[in-house]
Design an enzyme around this catalytic site. Structure first.
Site, PDB file in Angstrom:
ATOM      1  N   CYS A  40      10.000   6.522   2.087  1.00 41.14           N
ATOM      2  CA  CYS A  40       8.552   6.675   1.957  1.00 41.14           C
ATOM      3  C   CYS A  40       7.809   5.345   2.083  1.00 41.14           C
ATOM      4  O   CYS A  40       6.673   5.311   2.572  1.00 41.14           O
ATOM      5  CB  CYS A  40       8.205   7.348   0.634  1.00 41.14           C
ATOM      6  N   HIS A  88       1.587   5.030  -1.811  1.00 40.07           N
ATOM      7  CA  HIS A  88       2.061   3.652  -1.732  1.00 40.07           C
ATOM      8  C   HIS A  88       1.049   2.809  -0.954  1.00 40.07           C
ATOM      9  O   HIS A  88       0.407   3.291  -0.008  1.00 40.07           O
ATOM     10  CB  HIS A  88       3.398   3.575  -0.992  1.00 40.07           C
TER      11      HIS A  88
END
Length: 352
Positions: A133, A258
């Protein structure tokens, strides 16, 4: 696949954090699938989950569960994928795996559809890997810039959401926030740690009112596994096996999405206007870059969306070949579930 219908899709790990998002994505994207079969651990068997507006019963993970499956999406721990993905492939399914079990296998393509879609067809093991990710949060933007300018060095710092550690990460942050809310904590050495005690969950330090410069497990010379993943995966996706890459991964008190700061050096001189033009037209990228007006990406705005958000685009002060960027990407969507679904759609096109 039955005549007149789309390929049969299995979702393995359907009850997990990423699996839940994946079912939402499958319900909202173009419906190209025939049957969608949901598979999870035996303890979750019998549950019913919504997909495409219908309640579908979850099956226990077993060899028979893959009978008639054309494409199988795996979102399970590494060791589960390592065992069961080859089983599904042997039953005739093309596996798209979201774990780290196969990412660096030279016989398994590591695919980002906006960057290297051609590699999806070369899969001698019947398995396609989905990147980490953190890598996915930046690689679509970097891929677009690399195609134009030629990347030659990458320095990255990540600011990773707690959902990257699964449901336990989210629960830990929420529990710690409840402990520190309305207090004067964060003003004396160790006060947050004392309040949290041993309730650090999957993290080595308190994450509320804090940042933790660590994600993953220890690797050689003090690097973390997460940092090595970003390095190795970026090289493989971009087709640059010797690309110099330096990464520092940091966990921050954000639930989902993120963020990364990116210092990217290219083959020749670059301009901010040229970079902005590329990013503004790149598939899967949204340029949000007007600091004078207070416009730049933040996790609070990017969460729940599909694109990679890019802002703070600057040319390095001391290097005319380098760009500085700030990037945000929802780690459960493009960072996991969406990219998996996009890979599956590339594979499904082979049935048309």
């Amino acid at each position: 696949m039955t005549a007149g219908s789309g390929p049969t899709l299995a979702v393995v790990g359907a009850t997990g954090a990423v699996g839940t998002v994946l079912l939402q994505i499958l319900s909202h994207r173009a419906d190209i699938w025939g049957e969608i079969r949901l598979i999870a651990s035996p303890r979750s068997a019998g549950r019913k989950l919504a997909v495409r507006g219908e309640q579908v019963e979850v099956l226990a993970l077993s060899e028979d569960a893959f009978d008639g499956v054309d494409v199988a999406l795996f979102d399970v721990p590494d060791e589960v994928s390592a065992h069961w993905a080859p089983v599904a492939a042997a039953k005739g399914a093309v596996v798209v795996d979201n774990s780290a079990a196969f990412r660096m296998d030279p016989e398994v393509p590591l695919v980002v559809p906006e960057v290297n879609p051609h590699t999806v067809r070369i899969r001698p093991r019947g398995i396609v890997a989905n990147p980490n990710c953190t890598t996915l949060s930046m690689i679509v933007a970097l891929g677009a810039l690399h195609a134009e300018f030629g990347l030659r060095e990458l320095v990255v710092s990540s600011y990773q959401a707690v959902s990257g550690a699964g449901r336990a990460g989210i629960e830990t942050l929420r529990e710690q926030l409840a402990l520190v809310a309305g207090t004067e904590l964060g003003t004396s050495p160790g006060d947050v740690r004392r309040a949290v005690g041993d309730r650090t969950g999957p993290f080595p330090e308190p994450v509320a009112l804090n940042v933790v410069p660590w994600a993953g497990s220890l690797r050689e010379d003090g690097w973390s596994s997460e940092e090595m993943k970003v390095r190795d995966e970026s090289r493989k996706i971009l087709g640059l096996p010797r690309l110099p890459v330096a990464v520092t991964c940091v966990r921050v008190p954000v639930v989902t999405t993120h963020s990364l700061t990116v210092h990217a050096r290219f083959q020749g001189e670059v301009t901010v206007d040229g970079a902005r033009e590329i990013l503004a037209t790149a598939p899967g990228v949204v340029l949000c870059d007007d600091p004078a007006a207070g416009e730049f990406p933040t996790p609070a705005d990017a969460v729940g969306t599909d694109p990679t958000w890019v802002g703070r685009v600057r040319r390095a002060l001391d290097d005319p070949t380098a760009l500085e960027l700030f990037v945000c990407g929802d780690n459960l969507r493009k960072g996991a579930a969406l990219n998996t679904a996009q890979i599956a759609e590339l594979i499904a096109a082979e049935w048309r």
